[in-house]
Scaffold this active site. Sequence first.
Site, PDB file in Angstrom:
ATOM      1  N   GLU A 150       7.101   0.000  15.756  1.00 29.95           N
ATOM      2  CA  GLU A 150       7.876   0.335  15.374  1.00 29.95           C
ATOM      3  C   GLU A 150       8.609   2.260  15.831  1.00 29.95           C
ATOM      4  O   GLU A 150       7.477   2.381  16.279  1.00 29.95           O
ATOM      5  CB  GLU A 150       8.273  -0.053  13.996  1.00 29.95           C
ATOM      6  CG  GLU A 150       7.355  -1.406  13.292  1.00 29.95           C
ATOM      7  CD  GLU A 150       7.267  -1.350  11.954  1.00 29.95           C
ATOM      8  OE1 GLU A 150       7.312  -0.036  10.976  1.00 29.95           O
ATOM      9  OE2 GLU A 150       7.967  -2.505  11.193  1.00 29.95           O
ATOM     10  N   ASN A 184       0.659  -1.652  -0.001  1.00 31.26           N
ATOM     11  CA  ASN A 184       0.459   0.027  -0.123  1.00 31.26           C
ATOM     12  C   ASN A 184       0.971   1.394   0.078  1.00 31.26           C
ATOM     13  O   ASN A 184       0.671   2.010  -1.001  1.00 31.26           O
ATOM     14  CB  ASN A 184      -1.137   0.017   1.501  1.00 31.26           C
ATOM     15  CG  ASN A 184      -0.797   0.686   2.098  1.00 31.26           C
ATOM     16  OD1 ASN A 184       0.406  -1.021   2.726  1.00 31.26           O
ATOM     17  ND2 ASN A 184      -0.322   0.765   3.439  1.00 31.26           N
ATOM     18  N   CYS A 222      -3.115   1.692   6.070  1.00 32.81           N
ATOM     19  CA  CYS A 222      -4.122   0.953   7.453  1.00 32.81           C
ATOM     20  C   CYS A 222      -4.047   1.491   8.192  1.00 32.81           C
ATOM     21  O   CYS A 222      -4.983   1.984   8.868  1.00 32.81           O
ATOM     22  CB  CYS A 222      -2.080   0.364   8.242  1.00 32.81           C
ATOM     23  SG  CYS A 222      -0.896   1.338   8.482  1.00 32.81           S
ATOM     24  N   GLU A 275       2.929  -5.894  12.386  1.00 29.28           N
ATOM     25  CA  GLU A 275       2.255  -4.644  12.171  1.00 29.28           C
ATOM     26  C   GLU A 275       1.123  -4.630  11.396  1.00 29.28           C
ATOM     27  O   GLU A 275       1.237  -5.569   9.884  1.00 29.28           O
ATOM     28  CB  GLU A 275       3.140  -3.239  11.360  1.00 29.28           C
ATOM     29  CG  GLU A 275       4.399  -3.176  12.284  1.00 29.28           C
ATOM     30  CD  GLU A 275       3.698  -2.489  13.276  1.00 29.28           C
ATOM     31  OE1 GLU A 275       2.508  -1.960  13.624  1.00 29.28           O
ATOM     32  OE2 GLU A 275       4.659  -2.029  14.418  1.00 29.28           O
TER      33      GLU A 275
HETATM   34  P1  NAD Z   1      -0.060  -9.513   2.287  1.00 33.52           P
HETATM   35  O1  NAD Z   1      -0.374  -9.840   3.880  1.00 33.52           O
HETATM   36  O2  NAD Z   1      -0.971 -10.417   1.845  1.00 33.52           O
HETATM   37  O3  NAD Z   1       1.238  -9.377   2.370  1.00 33.52           O
HETATM   38  C1  NAD Z   1       2.956  -8.278   2.796  1.00 33.52           C
HETATM   39  C2  NAD Z   1       3.782  -9.021   2.178  1.00 33.52           C
HETATM   40  O4  NAD Z   1       3.550 -10.582   2.786  1.00 33.52           O
HETATM   41  C3  NAD Z   1       4.036  -9.071   0.966  1.00 33.52           C
HETATM   42  O5  NAD Z   1       5.415  -9.194   0.406  1.00 33.52           O
HETATM   43  C4  NAD Z   1       3.938 -11.050   1.228  1.00 33.52           C
HETATM   44  O6  NAD Z   1       4.227 -10.938  -0.593  1.00 33.52           O
HETATM   45  C5  NAD Z   1       4.365 -11.156   2.169  1.00 33.52           C
HETATM   46  N1  NAD Z   1       3.690 -12.791   1.860  1.00 33.52           N
HETATM   47  C6  NAD Z   1       2.560 -13.372   1.662  1.00 33.52           C
HETATM   48  N2  NAD Z   1       2.827 -14.497   2.256  1.00 33.52           N
HETATM   49  C7  NAD Z   1       3.156 -14.385   3.092  1.00 33.52           C
HETATM   50  C8  NAD Z   1       3.970 -15.840   3.832  1.00 33.52           C
HETATM   51  N3  NAD Z   1       2.997 -16.986   4.181  1.00 33.52           N
HETATM   52  N4  NAD Z   1       5.438 -16.022   4.213  1.00 33.52           N
HETATM   53  C9  NAD Z   1       6.196 -14.474   4.361  1.00 33.52           C
HETATM   54  N5  NAD Z   1       5.480 -13.431   4.318  1.00 33.52           N
HETATM   55  C10 NAD Z   1       4.936 -13.796   3.166  1.00 33.52           C
HETATM   56  O7  NAD Z   1      -0.612  -7.725   2.912  1.00 33.52           O
HETATM   57  P2  NAD Z   1      -1.074  -6.957   2.172  1.00 33.52           P
HETATM   58  O8  NAD Z   1      -2.317  -7.200   1.387  1.00 33.52           O
HETATM   59  O9  NAD Z   1       0.648  -6.757   0.927  1.00 33.52           O
HETATM   60  O10 NAD Z   1      -1.202  -5.577   2.401  1.00 33.52           O
HETATM   61  C11 NAD Z   1      -2.081  -4.968   3.077  1.00 33.52           C
HETATM   62  C12 NAD Z   1      -2.180  -5.443   4.459  1.00 33.52           C
HETATM   63  O11 NAD Z   1      -1.460  -4.760   5.285  1.00 33.52           O
HETATM   64  C13 NAD Z   1      -3.538  -4.781   5.110  1.00 33.52           C
HETATM   65  O12 NAD Z   1      -3.821  -5.441   6.263  1.00 33.52           O
HETATM   66  C14 NAD Z   1      -3.008  -3.155   5.859  1.00 33.52           C
HETATM   67  O13 NAD Z   1      -4.070  -3.568   6.918  1.00 33.52           O
HETATM   68  C15 NAD Z   1      -1.936  -3.480   6.382  1.00 33.52           C
HETATM   69  N6  NAD Z   1      -1.144  -2.615   6.622  1.00 33.52           N
HETATM   70  C16 NAD Z   1      -0.416  -2.624   7.631  1.00 33.52           C
HETATM   71  C17 NAD Z   1       0.501  -1.617   7.825  1.00 33.52           C
HETATM   72  C18 NAD Z   1       0.618  -0.933   9.436  1.00 33.52           C
HETATM   73  O14 NAD Z   1       1.319  -0.652   9.857  1.00 33.52           O
HETATM   74  N7  NAD Z   1      -0.155  -2.464  10.395  1.00 33.52           N
HETATM   75  C19 NAD Z   1       0.684  -1.206   7.460  1.00 33.52           C
HETATM   76  C20 NAD Z   1       0.381  -0.905   6.272  1.00 33.52           C
HETATM   77  C21 NAD Z   1      -0.864  -1.754   5.294  1.00 33.52           C
END
Ligand code: NAD
Length: 502
Positions: free
Chosen positions: A483, A173, A305, A271
């Site tokens: 963080e 994002n 997020c 996070e």
């Molecule tokens: P995601 O969990 O699908 O992917 C995040 C990352 O993890 C990607 O690089 C992905 O390739 C990797 N990943 C996926 N499966 C994995 C596995 N089994 N093992 C290790 N890595 C793996 O999330 P997304 O769709 O990319 O992002 C959106 C989500 O991120 C939303 O839920 C949003 O709320 C969250 N987010 C949270 C914050 C925060 O600071 N809390 C900030 C930004 C986004």
Amino acid sequence: MEIERNFAIFADPCVIRVNHTINYMQKIQNYINGQHQDSVSAAFLDNFHPACGQVYSLIPDSESQDVEDAYQAAKSAFPAWKNTLPENRFKILNKIAELIDESNDELAKAESKDQGKPVHLAKNEIIRAAQNFRFFATASMQFASESHDMPGTAINYTLRQPIGVVGCISPWNLPLYLFTWKIAPALAAGNCVVAKPSEITPMTAYMLSEICVKAGLPPGVLNIVFGLGPKVGQAIVEHSGIKAISFTGGTSTGKAIASIAAPMFKKLSLELGGKNPNIIFADCDFEKALKTTVNTSFMNQGEICLCGSRIFVERSIYEKFKNALVEEVKKLKTGNPESPDSKIGAIVSEMHYKKVLSYIQLAKEEGGNILCGGEALHPEGFESGWYIAPTIIENLSYDCRTNTEEIFGPVVSIMPFDSEEEVLKMANVTEYGLACSIWTSKLDRAHRMAAEIESGIVWINCWLLRDLRTPFGGMKQSGVGREGGWEAMKFFTEPKNVCIRY
Ligand code: NAD
């Protein structure tokens, strides 16, 4: 590959891409031991331009062997990086910040093309990515540890040593901003890194690797492996030599990561998702609350997020606020991401676009009344892009699925409330606890609400105002750990107590 040559490709207008052959497309490469190289499989994944819904580049479909190669490079680089004087670490990290700033235009265009967001928004994020490096560059010089005196008996001092090789995994994002938010403190604390950006938005991470070469970051200190989460991400998490994982992404991915990392006793910073409330009391500054709520709801297509997706308005101003909000949101322009007037960009991927639309359908089934939006859009020149109109829904119960599950798109619901107790109950109902925004002119109410709301970040009469020194993160299913500032430096170091008897 020359950085200038890469950047030139990002300037292509949308339509030209239709005629690109596969050979013409830019191929991103892994960055391992200071070198750019294909994955061992030499296989590639498609990378899409959301505003056009078309493939425009290819990224390595890496394997666990690529992660192993990255790990070996990081392990070899660690002794020298760990012992590099803080001032020299500062110089390199600060140089990276300067080069990010110098490339703001190219990086912002690339981010917009890769993610779907408007370019003017991406420019701000790139500034913040540079700030991350600058902030932690100075942290590397100023970080200190404690000592604890036992008068007449002994002195304890705490060494805070880098952990070794750490893994950083980031989402799509805010691609470069969140990638650097992890990498910069990890490097500043003296670790070497194996990093993986989202496969959906890899481009600016690739450009960062070019910048690191230019800045003189020693080979192996940062390694970037591109590819799928369940392959590359999981291989990083499973690797026994990678001692800490800093992850930002979805809650379900966080759970999967924790289930692997916890039995290996890895340090974990997670996070995760959010479903943030935006609470507006009748005594607020109406105009400021209204203007900010438009951003809270729809900035970056609601794909932040920290966006507030549940708007609670005190009943006495509910109708007035609702009508004014709908009027403002209807004015938001959607379309060409390069236009300074565009406020809403494209949804990041086709899969996510379908997910967001399915939640609008669910909201209807749950009795929701669509006040505006509620449909896909096909702006002129971007007819095949993944656009969704900013959507406001009312008449939903506070605990229905639409109001408790993360949608992560331009969809919000609005609800009236009558008392502090009632709105706290409604706001705290979800499993998430990341951030909230509260609007009131009463100081005592602000304090009461801040103390009782279940979220890691509370904004009073503002939103997204960030001081990089403050702890950042969520409670409940929004994450584990914090963080930011010293929190990040502490996460990326291992405290070791040394007790010396007098
Ligand atoms: P995601 O969990 O699908 O992917 C995040 C990352 O993890 C990607 O690089 C992905 O390739 C990797 N990943 C996926 N499966 C994995 C596995 N089994 N093992 C290790 N890595 C793996 O999330 P997304 O769709 O990319 O992002 C959106 C989500 O991120 C939303 O839920 C949003 O709320 C969250 N987010 C949270 C914050 C925060 O600071 N809390 C900030 C930004 C986004």
